[in-house]
Each structure stands twice: as C-alpha cells, then as structure tokens.
Design an enzyme around this catalytic site. Structure first.
Site, PDB file in Angstrom:
ATOM      1  CG  ASP A  28      37.885  39.703  35.736  1.00 12.71           C
ATOM      2  OD1 ASP A  28      37.845  40.553  36.722  1.00 12.71           O
ATOM      3  OD2 ASP A  28      36.955  38.820  35.550  1.00 12.71           O
ATOM      4  CG  ASP A  80      37.403  41.820  40.972  1.00 13.38           C
ATOM      5  OD1 ASP A  80      36.587  40.968  40.919  1.00 13.38           O
ATOM      6  OD2 ASP A  80      37.901  42.057  42.008  1.00 13.38           O
ATOM      7  CD  GLU A 102      32.035  42.214  41.497  1.00 14.30           C
ATOM      8  OE1 GLU A 102      31.755  41.141  41.837  1.00 14.30           O
ATOM      9  OE2 GLU A 102      33.338  42.455  41.614  1.00 14.30           O
ATOM     10  CG  HIS A 155      33.530  34.405  38.511  1.00 19.27           C
ATOM     11  ND1 HIS A 155      32.851  35.409  37.900  1.00 19.27           N
ATOM     12  CD2 HIS A 155      34.289  34.776  39.625  1.00 19.27           C
ATOM     13  CE1 HIS A 155      33.146  36.529  38.431  1.00 19.27           C
ATOM     14  NE2 HIS A 155      34.158  36.304  39.731  1.00 19.27           N
ATOM     15  CG  ASP A 156      31.721  36.137  42.091  1.00 17.12           C
ATOM     16  OD1 ASP A 156      32.533  35.318  42.235  1.00 17.12           O
ATOM     17  OD2 ASP A 156      32.070  37.324  41.644  1.00 17.12           O
TER      18      ASP A 156
HETATM   19  C1  GLC Z   1      34.769  39.946  42.746  1.00 18.23           C
HETATM   20  C2  GLC Z   1      35.188  38.505  41.976  1.00 18.23           C
HETATM   21  C3  GLC Z   1      35.144  37.577  43.076  1.00 18.23           C
HETATM   22  C4  GLC Z   1      36.147  37.584  43.863  1.00 18.23           C
HETATM   23  C5  GLC Z   1      36.103  39.063  44.501  1.00 18.23           C
HETATM   24  C6  GLC Z   1      37.406  39.455  45.013  1.00 18.23           C
HETATM   25  O1  GLC Z   1      33.739  39.965  43.531  1.00 18.23           O
HETATM   26  O2  GLC Z   1      33.855  38.467  40.965  1.00 18.23           O
HETATM   27  O3  GLC Z   1      35.050  36.131  42.368  1.00 18.23           O
HETATM   28  O4  GLC Z   1      36.454  36.835  44.863  1.00 18.23           O
HETATM   29  O5  GLC Z   1      35.954  40.339  43.568  1.00 18.23           O
HETATM   30  O6  GLC Z   1      38.308  39.771  43.953  1.00 18.23           O
END
Ligand code: GLC
Ligand code: CA
Length: 575
Positions: free
Chosen positions: A101, A208, A271, A345-346
């Site tokens: 990540d 991310d 993402e 995970h979100d």
């Molecule tokens: C992304 C991650 C999430 C995190 C956020 C801040 O959305 O997937 O888990 O809280 O970024 O880093």
C-alpha cells in the site's frame, strides 16, 4: 482463434490482506507477517496470483497504518524487516506477487518530516506540509483557514500552537497532508515510499487516495476557498471540489510514472473513488502513462451519500446495475483498464449488504451469487480477506463500544454531542453503522472453530464475529459445497474464459427489472449470458437473447428450466 496475451496485472486475481486482522502467530492478539506467511497456501489455493498487503509500515495506528511514521520500517507488532524480506521471498517462491500500500497523500504526525516541519516557520521542511494562518471572525474568535470538513468528522485543519498556524489534515488530526507542490517533497516520497520497496522486490502498489495530492488554490494561487454548503446543519463542508482530481493531479501521476514506476514491471492501482468518465480515462488510459487501473466507488457507495457514508438512503437494483456499469463501461473502446471489487478494508461485508444472511442456506447461496457477479465482470478482480468464505457484518446486538474505527468513533461522538437524548435517532444511526461501517471488514479472519476463530491464541485486539463456528476457513476447505470451493471454481471458470470474463464487453439487458440482473459478456468470437436473481422470490426464467444456452456455472445443483429460485445465479455460454 488467436490467443491474445495481456500484461500479468490484467489477468491476475488479487487477494487483499489487512494485516492487523489476518492471522496472529505469537498470541499477542494482532495479526502479523509470520501469520501471513503461514497462510499463503490458502491464498494460492483460492486461485489468487497477487497479494495486496495493506500498510505494514511503522505507525502509531490512529488510522490502522494509513498513518505512516516511517516508510522504511515495519510496524513492531507486525514483525521485523527480516520477516518482511521473508514474506517477499515466500510469496515469490509460490509464483505469487506482492503489492504493498502506498500512502503518500499524508504521513503520520509522528513522521520525522512532520516533526521538523512543525518545529518552526523557517525549518527547511516547513513547506513539506500545508500550513496556513488562522482566520478570525467578527468577535475575534480563531477559525481554521477554510470550512473544509475532515473525512473523519470536524475540521480538516488542525491548529498548532508552536507556530500559531493550522496544518491541513483531510483525514485524522494525526494525518497531516503532504505538500505535493514542493518538488523536493515529491522526490523524497519517491525515494522513501516507492524506490525503497521496489529495490526489495515488491511488485507494485495500491495507491491510497490517489486523486487527492493536488489541492486547488484560490485565484491568488496561495490561499484556499471555502467549500459550498451542502450540509446546511453544520459548519464544516465537504471539500472534494478543492481536494480531489485537482489541477496538477495528472502532472503528479505522470511524474511518478516517469521517474519511478515505469522503471519496474509493476502493478499500480489508484484509489480514486468518484470522478467523471473523462477524468477516469486520464488516470488509467495506457497512453496517459499514469497508473494501470483504479478503484471507483460507484458500487461500494451505492445507497450512501458520496461525501458521508452514514447518510444512507438505500438503493434499488437499478441503482446497483448503474453502479456496476459505471465502473466497467468507461474503458469500452479505449486503452484503459478497470477493476472489479465489492469489498475492502473500508467497506462492510458484501454478503450482508447485497445478499441475505437471514439463514444459513440463503447466506451461502447469496455469497455464491456475489462470487458469480464478481468473477464475470471485466477488469482485474480483487478479493478481500474473508470474502472468500462469506464472512458477514458484525452482529446488530453488539454495543457501539465494539466498533474501533476512527471514522465510526468520531462520527458517533459528533452525533452524540449534537443529539444527546434521542433513542429513536440513535437506533437509526446504529442500524446504518451496523450496515456500512468499516469495522465490519476489520473483524479477525475466521480460520477454524477453535477459540477466537483460530485467529489468535491470545486476546484479539478487536472482537471476533460470533459466527466463527459456522463460518470459517477450515470448515469450508475441501467441502465441495462451500462458499470457498465455489470461489475457487468460479475463479477457474473466469481464467478459462478470459476473453469473455476478464476482457469482454459488458451489456446489461434488463435495467428495469427489480429482481434480476441480466447481462451479456462478449468477446470477438464468443458470448456469455449471466442471470442473477437478487431477490428473495422465485422469478420466471425467460432468456433475453437468442441462441442455445449452455450452463457453465451456477450456485444451485438442479437448475429448473423455467424458474430462478431466490438468489440463484447462472452463467451460460451462448452457442
Ligand atoms: C484510504 C484508505 C483508508 C484510509 C484513508 C486515509 O481511503 O483506504 O483506510 O483511512 O485512505 O489514508
Ligand atoms: Ca501477533
């Protein structure tokens, strides 16, 4: 028939590990790298070819590792650098690849860079983060520089007394945003967060918050503007117009590609969340040279306000179809590439959210239905730990105290502050939290029916779902009727018919049907007909396509020619 070849990252099935809750090897209650090594054969036997590991870096864990204090070190509870080297080796030994990540929109406030940055106005790293002077209202009260809302509730700015300025933190207060405008900062990120790991042999990154590095300035080119008011009952407002898909975002991605990622044979998946089709193509057209593919949130956000998942209004099957189409259709006729995922995970557990967990039979059937959907859609397929055994959301009976995610905790606290005594409203919000909170993905993986689902011999850092005795890896491995076996086979079918399922065009045939989801996948010389019953009722089966249908996969044993039973799904080849 000509056999086309594709880059490995297109045909891969990627299995995501969220280390804290995967597998604990030493009884301290936290998942760890040795626990992952021990479980690689499970991942391989599923049919996955790539492991994506959520942050393993040193971190105070305010946001479960998405707050990194040192890119070049391992979080103590997860293991050592030797463990990590061994993981890379063990993954490769099995012919798998490892993707890490990449969290580079922000660091932890414990990162050495931020400690320096905050120490004085003239520190050489001052400009590595985003600092601004306070504003004052008519009465002389100090206010943040803008009204931007943090993704974790409250202001997106945090005041720091040392220098009487605010720093931008779009997530937690302890996650200061890096200043991507500064070239020196960008180069330091490339070196520490990317090169360091590429040199160790990792095969790529999940990037991310990849749409957030470029923030939009006001006309003066320095300050920021207030966000428009979309939630009138509160002061802080969603900032996405100013903080996502910003003016220099593609320049930054092109630079990262040119300077770093293009030098290695690696996978990059960003993402991004929400953006227009035009914008999406800028990120992931091969020709643009930015990233291989991206995660869009149309499906996972269905029913929720895009800016606030807990403002949840539900959805129709048509909304769901639209969302699926939006995520895959934008690549049609282009050189871009997409992803297929329904959990991470979100997100909550898909079988609870989109299936039916009211009894064991429907739970298994609807988990398999989702497997059919996922394994027949176009793009690189991602599976989140536990999805392959149909893990479910946390029980509704659990107290809010069992929820550990900063997103949930802050939201609930802020709500309670505004609404101290309203049991009706409490119940409503708790229902929504029980449906869509991130915590559901974060309860430990259920390995067997021993204490704590075999996740840990100690006390797990967060509670194991009560249903571990019924739902666990051990019970499902080798059982031909299990959700796990179904996933194994569905992934095989996907690989066997790559041109159709991984690369084919996608067309929905029944937009208006509120029970069935029917689509055709087509390649240059083949067609597949997929029909999925997302309802709890028997529905007549009438093919919407001409040609002979040859059944190649289904979640029921004896398919009835004329009727689809509740949550039944079928995949046919059209001959
Ligand atoms: C992304 C991650 C999430 C995190 C956020 C801040 O959305 O997937 O888990 O809280 O970024 O880093
Ligand atoms: Ca451990």
């Amino acid at each position: 028939m000509t056999v086309k070849t594709y880059p490995w990252w297109k045909d891969s099935t990627i299995y995501q590990i969220w280390p804290a809750s995967f597998r604990d090897s030493n009884g301290d209650g936290f998942g760890d790298i040795p626990g992952i090594i021990k479980s690689l054969d499970h991942i391989k036997s599923l049919g996955a070819s790539v492991v994506w590991l959520s942050p393993h870096y040193d971190s105070p864990q305010d946001d479960m590792g998405y707050d990194i204090s040192n890119y070049e070190a391992i979080y103590e509870k997860y293991g050592t650098m030797d463990d990590m080297n061994q993981l890379i080796e063990e993954v490769h030994k099995r012919g798998l690849k490892l993707v890490c990540d990449l969290v580079i929109n922000h660091t932890s406030s414990e990162h050495a860079w931020f400690k320096e940055s905050k120490s004085s106005l003239d520190n050489p790293k001052r400009d590595w983060y985003i600092w601004r002077k306070p504003r004052y209202d008519d009465k002389g009260n100090r206010l943040p520089p803008t009204n931007w809302l943090s993704h974790f509730s409250g202001s997106a700015w945090n005041y720091d007394e040392t220098t009487d300025e605010y720093y931008l933190c779009l997530f937690a207060k302890t996650q200061p945003d890096l200043n991507w405008e500064n070239e020196e900062t960008r180069n330091a990120i490339y070196k520490s967060a990317l090169e360091f790991w590429f040199k160790k042999g990792v095969d790529g990154f999940r990037i991310d918050t990849a749409g957030m590095y470029s923030k939009k300035f006001a006309k003066d080119g320095k300050s920021f503007e207030d966000a428009p008011i979309v939630f009138p009952e509160q002061y802080y407002q969603p900032s996405s117009d100013f903080t996502t898909n910003g003016p220099r975002i593609h320049e930054f991605h092109k630079e990262m590609f040119e300077k770093v990622t293009s030098n290695y044979d690696v996978l990059t998946v960003g993402e991004v969340g929400h953006c227009s089709k035009e914008e999406a193509l800028k990120y992931v057209s091969a020709n643009e040279k930015e990233m291989n593919m991206m995660f869009l949130f149309d499906v996972v956000d269905v029913g929720s306000d895009k800016q606030d998942r807990f403002r949840y209004n539900g959805f129709t099957l048509k909304d769901f179809k639209d969302a699926v189409a939006a995520q895959s259709d934008f690549i049609k006729g282009t050189d871009a590439w997409s992803t297929v995922f329904i959990e991470n995970h979100d997100q909550p557990r898909a079988v609870t959210r989109f299936g039916n967990t009211s009894n064991k039979q429907l739970w298994a059937k609807s988990a398999k239905l989702l497997a059919l959907l996922q394994t027949t859609l176009t793009g690189t397929l991602y599976i989140y730990q536990g999805q392959e055994i149909g893990m479910t959301n946390l029980p509704r009976s659990w107290d809010i105290e069992e929820y550990k995610d900063i997103n949930t905790i802050n939201y609930w606290a802020q709500y309670k502050e505004k609404t101290p005594n309203d049991p009706e409203a409490d119940k409503k919000l708790l229902d929504v939290i029980n449906l869509v909170a991130r915590d559901h993905a974060r309860s430990p993986v259920q390995w067997d029916d021993s204490a704590n689902g075999g996740f840990s011999t100690g006390t797990p850092w967060t509670r194991v779902n009560d249903n571990y005795k019924e739902i666990n890896v051990k019970a499902q491995t080798g059982d031909p009727d299990s959700v796990f076996s179904f996933y194994q086979n569905a992934i095989k079918v996907r690989q066997l018919h790559k041109e159709l399922f991984i690369h084919g065009d996608f067309e929905i045939l029944d937009y208006e049907n509120d029970k069935l989801f029917t689509y055709v996948k087509s390649s240059a010389d083949q067609k597949s007909y997929v029909v999925l019953n997302f309802s709890n009722e028997d529905v007549p089966f009438k093919p919407l396509i001409s040609g002979d249908l040859k059944l190649i996969n289904s979640n029921v044993k004896d398919v009835n020619e004329n009727t689809l039973t509740p949550y039944e799904g079928r995949v046919y080849l059209v001959e």
